[in-house]
Design a protein around this motif. Structure first.
Motif, mmCIF file in Angstrom:
data_model
loop_
_atom_site.group_PDB
_atom_site.id
_atom_site.type_symbol
_atom_site.label_atom_id
_atom_site.label_comp_id
_atom_site.label_asym_id
_atom_site.label_seq_id
_atom_site.Cartn_x
_atom_site.Cartn_y
_atom_site.Cartn_z
ATOM 1 N N LYS A 1 0.835 -1.203 0.000
ATOM 2 C CA LYS A 1 0.000 0.000 0.000
ATOM 3 C C LYS A 1 0.870 1.253 0.000
ATOM 4 N N TYR A 2 1.958 1.218 0.810
ATOM 5 C CA TYR A 2 2.858 2.369 0.876
ATOM 6 C C TYR A 2 3.457 2.653 -0.501
ATOM 7 N N TYR B 1 6.307 4.271 6.399
ATOM 8 C CA TYR B 1 6.611 3.101 7.224
ATOM 9 C C TYR B 1 7.111 3.511 8.613
ATOM 10 N N THR B 2 7.980 4.510 8.663
ATOM 11 C CA THR B 2 8.574 4.903 9.953
ATOM 12 C C THR B 2 7.597 5.659 10.839
ATOM 13 N N LYS B 3 6.609 6.315 10.266
ATOM 14 C CA LYS B 3 5.522 6.996 10.987
ATOM 15 C C LYS B 3 5.932 8.216 11.810
ATOM 16 N N PRO B 4 6.968 8.144 12.656
ATOM 17 C CA PRO B 4 7.327 9.361 13.404
ATOM 18 C C PRO B 4 7.682 10.538 12.506
ATOM 19 N N ASP B 5 8.083 10.251 11.248
ATOM 20 C CA ASP B 5 8.420 11.317 10.308
ATOM 21 C C ASP B 5 7.265 11.644 9.373
ATOM 22 N N SER B 6 6.037 11.247 9.742
ATOM 23 C CA SER B 6 4.902 11.467 8.856
ATOM 24 C C SER B 6 4.610 12.944 8.637
ATOM 25 N N HIS B 7 5.114 13.804 9.530
ATOM 26 C CA HIS B 7 4.913 15.244 9.321
ATOM 27 C C HIS B 7 5.637 15.704 8.051
ATOM 28 N N LEU B 8 6.706 14.994 7.673
ATOM 29 C CA LEU B 8 7.415 15.333 6.439
ATOM 30 C C LEU B 8 6.528 15.042 5.233
ATOM 31 N N LEU B 9 5.818 13.923 5.291
ATOM 32 C CA LEU B 9 4.907 13.563 4.210
ATOM 33 C C LEU B 9 3.772 14.584 4.123
ATOM 34 N N ARG B 10 3.252 14.999 5.269
ATOM 35 C CA ARG B 10 2.187 16.002 5.304
ATOM 36 C C ARG B 10 2.646 17.295 4.652
ATOM 37 N N SER B 11 3.889 17.679 4.902
ATOM 38 C CA SER B 11 4.429 18.909 4.316
ATOM 39 C C SER B 11 4.552 18.789 2.800
ATOM 40 N N GLU B 12 4.991 17.615 2.334
ATOM 41 C CA GLU B 12 5.122 17.406 0.889
ATOM 42 C C GLU B 12 3.753 17.473 0.211
ATOM 43 N N LEU B 13 2.770 16.844 0.827
ATOM 44 C CA LEU B 13 1.421 16.864 0.272
ATOM 45 C C LEU B 13 0.848 18.278 0.244
ATOM 46 N N ALA B 14 1.145 19.043 1.290
ATOM 47 C CA ALA B 14 0.665 20.422 1.347
ATOM 48 C C ALA B 14 1.233 21.238 0.199
ATOM 49 N N LEU B 15 2.510 21.018 -0.131
ATOM 50 C CA LEU B 15 3.124 21.734 -1.249
ATOM 51 C C LEU B 15 2.413 21.417 -2.565
ATOM 52 N N ILE B 16 2.082 20.127 -2.736
ATOM 53 C CA ILE B 16 1.398 19.723 -3.969
ATOM 54 C C ILE B 16 0.001 20.333 -4.031
ATOM 55 N N GLU C 1 -4.932 8.435 5.451
ATOM 56 C CA GLU C 1 -5.537 8.535 6.776
ATOM 57 C C GLU C 1 -6.100 7.207 7.257
ATOM 58 N N SER C 2 -6.343 6.308 6.312
ATOM 59 C CA SER C 2 -6.849 4.982 6.692
ATOM 60 C C SER C 2 -5.720 4.058 7.157
ATOM 61 N N LEU C 3 -4.476 4.444 6.859
ATOM 62 C CA LEU C 3 -3.343 3.636 7.297
ATOM 63 C C LEU C 3 -3.095 3.844 8.789
ATOM 64 N N PRO C 4 -2.561 2.838 9.490
ATOM 65 C CA PRO C 4 -2.346 2.953 10.938
ATOM 66 C C PRO C 4 -1.256 3.965 11.291
ATOM 67 N N ASN C 5 -1.640 4.981 12.042
ATOM 68 C CA ASN C 5 -0.686 5.928 12.645
ATOM 69 C C ASN C 5 0.196 6.678 11.664
ATOM 70 N N VAL C 6 -0.321 6.973 10.464
ATOM 71 C CA VAL C 6 0.475 7.802 9.560
ATOM 72 C C VAL C 6 0.340 9.258 9.976
ATOM 73 N N PHE C 7 -0.843 9.829 9.807
ATOM 74 C CA PHE C 7 -1.138 11.112 10.425
ATOM 75 C C PHE C 7 -2.644 11.320 10.414
ATOM 76 N N GLY C 8 -3.131 12.022 11.399
ATOM 77 C CA GLY C 8 -4.551 12.285 11.512
ATOM 78 C C GLY C 8 -5.338 11.135 12.110
ATOM 79 N N SER C 9 -4.697 9.976 12.312
ATOM 80 C CA SER C 9 -5.424 8.826 12.842
ATOM 81 C C SER C 9 -5.278 8.689 14.353
ATOM 82 N N THR C 10 -4.318 9.396 14.932
ATOM 83 C CA THR C 10 -4.119 9.363 16.376
ATOM 84 C C THR C 10 -4.479 10.723 16.946
#
Length: 329
Positions: free
Chosen positions: A6-7, A49-64, A92-101
Motif C-alpha cells: 500500500k505504501y 513506514y517509519t511513521k514518526p516522520d509522517s509530518h514530512l509527508l504532510r508537508s510534501e502533500l501540502a506543497l502539492i 488517513e486509513s493507514l495505521p498511525n500515519v497522520f490524523g489517525s491518532t
C-alpha cells in the motif's frame, strides 16, 4: 507486507500527482519531487513506514495541494484535487500515519460543555468559569457575556454568600469583625493569641482564609449544579474539575502595556501607579490560585480557551466566546 505494498502504491500516486500538477501549472517554482522516481518512491514509502516522520509527508502533500489550487483550468484543477483527496483518505486509513491518532484527553472532553453541547442532560448547566489578568477587562466581558446569554453572573456575590453562611454558623453573632475585613490574598495575618484561639475553635482548626475557601468551593459546586451561570475567578475552574462538574474554562488577558493604559483610564492612575497596581494584583491572583489549586495560573493548557482581549475589545471578545459556545448548538 500488505501495508508495504500500500505504501509503495500510494507513493507512486503521490509522485504522479506531483508531476501532473506541475504540467498543469507550468510554474517556474518546479516540482515538489525533483529526484529520480525510484529513489523518491523509496523515500516516500519509508516515511509512511517509519511513521514518526509522517509530518514530512504532510508537508510534501501540502506543497502539492497548494500548487494544485493555483491551476487556472477548472476542470484540470478539479481532477487534481479529486486525486489529492482520494490519496489523503487512503493515507488517513493507514495505521498511525497522520490524523489517525487524536490528541484528545477524554477526561477533559467529558467536562467540556463546548465539546458536548449535544450530549448535555437536563441536569447539566451552562457554567462558564473566567480567569483573567487585572486590567484585561475580564470582569466587564464576563458581566456583559452573562447579560447577553441571560444567565447569572457571580463575582463578589460569591464571597458575600460565603461570608453570610459563615456568619450564620458562628456561635457569637455579635462577633463580626473577623469577616468584614477578610482579604483572600493576604495569608500573612498578624493576630493576637485570643483572636487565633477564637478562630481555631470556630473554624474547626482551620485558618479563616482556608475555611472561607472551602465553604466557597461548596457554594460554587452548588451553583454549577442548579443553574446556568458565569463565575469570575475564585479558582472555580479547578474546583469544578475536581468535582467532575461540566463547565467551560476561559482565561482572558492582554499585553501589560494595554492593561496599564486601561487601568490608568478607569482608575485615574498615573503610569507608575498603574504599573505597581497591576504587578501587585497579578502576583496576588497567581499566589491565591496556585496555593489553593496546585495548578499554574494562566498556563494555556489549564483552560479550554485563552483570549487576548486587546486583539478584539470587549464586544468582539464576547462574540468570539459566543461563537465557540454556539458551534455545537
Amino acid at each position: 507486507m500488505e501495508n508495504q505494498e500500500k505504501y509503495t502504491a500510494l507513493a507512486n500516486r503521490i509522485y504522479d500527482l506531483d508531476g501532473e500538477v506541475y504540467k498543469c501549472v507550468g510554474s517556474s517554482l518546479g516540482r515538489t519531487f525533483t529526484g529520480k522516481r525510484e529513489n523518491t518512491i523509496r523515500t516516500l514509502s519509508m516515511i509512511m513506514y517509519t511513521k514518526p516522520d509522517s509530518h514530512l509527508l504532510r508537508s510534501e502533500l501540502a506543497l502539492i495541494s497548494n500548487m494544485a489550487r493555483t491551476i487556472k483550468d477548472k476542470e484540470a484543477r478539479s481532477r487534481m484535487m479529486t486525486e489529492y483527496d482520494e490519496i489523503l483518505k487512503e493515507l488517513e486509513s493507514l495505521p498511525n500515519v497522520f490524523g489517525s491518532t487524536d490528541i484528545v484527553d477524554k477526561e477533559r472532553v467529558a467536562l467540556n460543555l463546548a465539546a458536548n453541547r449535544e450530549k448535555m442532560s437536563p441536569d447539566d448547566h451552562m457554567v462558564i468559569c473566567i480567569s483573567r489578568t487585572q486590567g484585561s477587562a475580564g470582569n466587564d466581558i464576563g458581566f456583559e457575556l452573562a447579560d447577553s446569554l441571560k444567565i447569572n453572573y457571580y463575582d463578589v456575590e460569591i464571597f458575600d454568600q460565603v461570608l453570610k453562611r459563615l456568619e450564620a454558623e458562628k456561635d457569637n453573632l455579635k462577633d463580626t469583625e473577623n469577616f468584614t475585613d477578610f482579604n483572600k490574598y493576604d495569608r500573612k495575618e498578624h493576630k493576637d493569641i485570643k483572636t487565633r484561639l477564637r478562630e481555631f475553635n470556630r473554624y474547626h482548626g482551620l485558618k479563616k482564609s482556608d475555611a472561607v475557601f472551602f465553604n466557597m468551593s461548596d457554594l460554587i459546586c452548588e451553583l454549577a449544579q442548579k443553574e446556568d451561570c458565569i463565575i469570575m475567578g475564585r479558582c472555580a475552574d479547578v474546583i469544578l474539575k475536581n468535582n467532575h462538574i461540566p463547565h467551560i474554562s476561559l482565561f482572558i488577558s492582554a499585553p501589560f502595556s494595554v492593561r496599564a493604559k486601561h487601568i490608568m483610564d478607569v482608575r485615574n492612575m498615573s503610569l507608575a501607579q498603574a504599573t505597581r497596581f497591576l504587578k501587585k494584583m497579578d502576583k496576588q491572583h497567581r499566589k491565591y490560585y496556585e496555593f489553593y489549586t496546585g495548578e499554574k495560573w494562566g498556563k494555556p493548557e489549564n483552560y479550554d480557551l485563552c483570549i487576548n482581549s486587546a486583539s478584539y475589545g470587549i464586544k468582539e471578545t464576547i462574540d468570539v466566546i459566543q461563537r465557540m459556545l454556539n458551534q455545537q448548538a
